[in-house]
Design an enzyme around this catalytic site. Structure first.
Site, mmCIF file in Angstrom:
data_model
loop_
_atom_site.group_PDB
_atom_site.id
_atom_site.type_symbol
_atom_site.label_atom_id
_atom_site.label_comp_id
_atom_site.label_asym_id
_atom_site.label_seq_id
_atom_site.Cartn_x
_atom_site.Cartn_y
_atom_site.Cartn_z
ATOM 1 N N PRO A 5 87.888 61.129 121.083
ATOM 2 C CA PRO A 5 89.276 61.683 120.940
ATOM 3 C C PRO A 5 89.978 60.551 120.571
ATOM 4 C CG PRO A 5 88.184 61.966 122.933
ATOM 5 C CD PRO A 5 87.321 61.198 122.279
ATOM 6 N N GLU A 6 90.793 61.020 119.246
ATOM 7 C CA GLU A 6 91.973 60.071 118.697
ATOM 8 C C GLU A 6 93.151 60.792 118.818
ATOM 9 O OE1 GLU A 6 90.808 58.558 114.870
ATOM 10 O OE2 GLU A 6 88.852 58.887 115.367
ATOM 11 N N HIS A 64 77.802 66.253 132.885
ATOM 12 C CA HIS A 64 78.005 64.811 133.173
ATOM 13 C C HIS A 64 79.469 64.926 133.926
ATOM 14 C CE1 HIS A 64 74.460 63.518 130.974
ATOM 15 N NE2 HIS A 64 75.074 64.330 129.903
ATOM 16 N N ARG A 104 79.230 58.919 128.883
ATOM 17 C CA ARG A 104 79.066 57.719 128.916
ATOM 18 C C ARG A 104 79.951 56.724 129.946
ATOM 19 N NH1 ARG A 104 78.811 56.166 122.541
ATOM 20 N NH2 ARG A 104 78.375 54.080 123.406
#
Length: 266
Positions: A2-3, A90, A109
DNA sequence: ATTGCTTCCTGAGCGC
DNA sequence: TGCGCTCAGGAAGCAA
């Protein structure tokens, strides 16, 4: 990954579904996902009053005088669920609302962060974050001034969140291709007309990507788990050849994959 | 003060 | 089939 456009999309999606909802409970499936101030004493989390974006940060303003600040880093997702969705693989944290709805924070992550801070600490929290890439305060003159103060290559300059906030690796690559400027060029050697092109393309690419609801290359998903569509308009990132048919060069700058066209970009 | 490298983490993809 | 390796990259922390 995500930017700015992805975070903007998520903020808009969230505004449409969780404003006014009361947070009843926060459940951490992975300990340490949510950080609280040492003196956190709120007896209730409060109602979500406002949601906004600053660079790549999501700011959720609560009636309890606290802000919940979320950063998705690389693989974080915020998925809203009022249809009893299955837990994602996750799932790190669940924000439960008073009406059976829930906001799920999924993050493969585990680099993503969720943090409560007192509302009054916002400026301190963001003191290392520069001007937002889509801020109305940033003019071409201001952009050139920022360029003149840095001694690095243009790609690292665009990625430096303390200067301009919001760009990540994908959009930095795309902006430089569309500006016809090599990512290796030193900021000091960028001409006035090149600076003008980079500045203009930065705004254009980000706006176009927001209209597409972001780029879903790998993990990024919207709040309803749907994908963005700007990946269909990428010109160099992850490509073998540019739209002109030239071979794309691939190298590392600052440890990150850099894609550019030696013919189109000088 | 400024710049740039390393680290955190998991899963996908690849060669053997 | 499975092992080991590389890669993905945002930003804090640290080294130069």
């Amino acid at each position: 990954m995500p930017e700015l456009p992805e975070v903007e999309t998520i903020v808009r999606d969230l505004q449409a579904c969780v404003i006014g909802k009361e947070i009843k409970d926060i459940i951490e499936l992975r300990q340490g996902t949510v950080k609280y101030p040492a003196d956190f004493t709120a007896n209730s989390y409060g109602v979500i009053e406002e949601i906004r974006r600053r660079g790549k940060y999501i700011i959720i303003q609560l009636s309890s005088e606290y802000l919940l600040i979320v950063h998705l880093r690389m693989t974080g997702k915020l998925i809203y669920d009022d249809i009893k969705r299955e837990d994602p693989k996750h799932l790190r944290c669940v924000i439960k609302f008073g009406d059976d709805g829930r906001l799920m924070f999924d993050d493969v992550r585990t680099f993503g962060t969720m943090e409560f801070i007192p509302a009054g600490d916002e400026d301190t929290y963001f003191k290392r974050i520069g001007i937002d890439a889509l801020s109305e305060q940033i003019t071409l003159e201001k952009f050139k001034e920022l360029l003149s103060k840095k001694r690095t290559n243009i790609k690292n300059f665009l990625l430096d969140q303390s200067v301009i906030a919001g760009l990540g690796n994908i959009y930095a690559n795309e902006i430089l291709y569309r500006s016809k400027v090599s990512p290796l060029r030193q900021t000091a050697k960028i001409t006035a007309s090149e600076a003008k092109r980079i500045f203009k393309e930065m705004q254009l690419v980000l706006q176009e990507a927001i209209e597409c609801n972001g780029t879903s290359i790998s993990d990024y998903r919207r709040v309803d788990d749907k994908q963005g569509t700007f990946q269909n308009f990428l010109r160099v990132y992850g490509k073998e050849s540019c739209p002109q048919g030239h071979e794309i060069e691939r190298l590392k700058i600052g440890g990150r994959s850099t894609f550019y066209c030696k013919t189109c970009q000088k």
